[in-house]
Design a protein around this motif. Structure first.
Motif, PDB file in Angstrom:
ATOM      1  N   ASN A 129       1.109  -1.188  -0.238  1.00 50.99           N
ATOM      2  CA  ASN A 129      -0.025   0.246  -0.317  1.00 50.99           C
ATOM      3  C   ASN A 129       0.793   1.249   0.059  1.00 50.99           C
ATOM      4  N   GLN A 133       1.133   4.104  -2.954  1.00 47.80           N
ATOM      5  CA  GLN A 133       0.940   5.823  -2.934  1.00 47.80           C
ATOM      6  C   GLN A 133       1.803   6.195  -3.458  1.00 47.80           C
ATOM      7  N   GLU A 136       1.903   6.680  -7.070  1.00 49.08           N
ATOM      8  CA  GLU A 136       1.049   7.304  -7.812  1.00 49.08           C
ATOM      9  C   GLU A 136       1.539   9.285  -7.325  1.00 49.08           C
ATOM     10  N   SER A 137       1.906   9.587  -6.202  1.00 49.84           N
ATOM     11  CA  SER A 137       2.779  10.680  -6.030  1.00 49.84           C
ATOM     12  C   SER A 137       3.767  11.000  -6.784  1.00 49.84           C
TER      13      SER A 137
END
Length: 236
Positions: A129, A133, A136-137
């Protein structure tokens, strides 16, 4: 040993290796952000060169768009590596102490490897996870950085056009007559001030006479006329 144990183990190390790969990718957007900040510094220092020209408004429009995208890129860049906690297996010392406490248990191996497998599952789930994240950032960081660079390039076009035109106009326009007259009067006044009134001529420095040998000892006061020196052998 459970055969599925190897699968959880591979997934655990896969996510840790992915974490290192994502961390190494941070240097790319950081380098671009540094270049963008350098461009902002240059434009800020040279902004006076397009002051009063229509290109100033076009430049401000594009540079404002670049600032917005740069702010978004900085936000996602900060978000990609701050506040994320990664999970790891229990320390080896704790596992060894647990093994000593349960050494008399005949099912120690099953209990031990089942606990390690559960640790792999829990930490791998959390680490995945976090990696998703972070990926994606970083993607949003790169996207906003590209948009910011595009707007900087668009802002540079009117900036250099206005700068060139202002420099050309400054070279082409003659100096005002009043300014030239004032400069001439100032130069004339400064030249007049440099010339002294009723200058006095100081006395010229007197000659210096130094005895350099034993044969001749010249007096310190020089007579009005110095007789010629007779040399031996001139009459011979």
């Amino acid at each position: 040993m459970d055969k599925r144990y190897e699968y959880y183990k591979e997934q655990y190390f896969f996510e840790l290796n992915r974490k290192e790969q994502l961390s190494s990718r941070l240097s790319i957007p950081i380098g671009f952000m540094t270049a963008i900040l350098s461009a902002y510094a240059y434009f800020g220092v040279s902004l006076f060169s397009i002051y009063g020209h229509w290109s100033l408004w076009v430049f401000c429009f594009f540079i404002l768009g670049s600032l917005i995208f740069s702010s978004r890129a900085g936000y996602y860049l900060f978000k990609s590596f701050v506040g994320l906690k990664y999970g790891y297996n229990p320390p080896s010392k704790n596992l060894y102490e647990y093994e000593l406490k349960c050494k008399d248990n005949p099912k120690l191996d099953d209990i031990f490897f089942r606990g390690i497998k559960e640790s792999y599952v829990n930490t791998t789930t959390k680490n995945r996870n976090n990696n998703n994240q972070r990926a994606e950032s970083l993607y949003r960081t790169s996207l906003n950085t590209i948009y910011s660079i595009i707007f900087i390039i668009l802002a540079a076009i009117p900036f250099f056009i206005g700068k060139s035109l202002n420099e050309y106009n400054n070279q082409k326009s003659p100096k005002p007559l009043s300014a030239m007259t004032t400069n001439d009067e100032n130069n004339r006044q400064s030249s007049d001030d440099d010339e002294p009134i009723n200058p006095e001529t100081p006395p010229f420095p007197s000659d210096e006479w130094v005895t350099e040998g034993l044969d001749y000892d010249f007096p310190r006061e020089i007579p009005d006329s110095i007789p010629p020196i007779e040399r031996k052998g001139d009459d011979d």
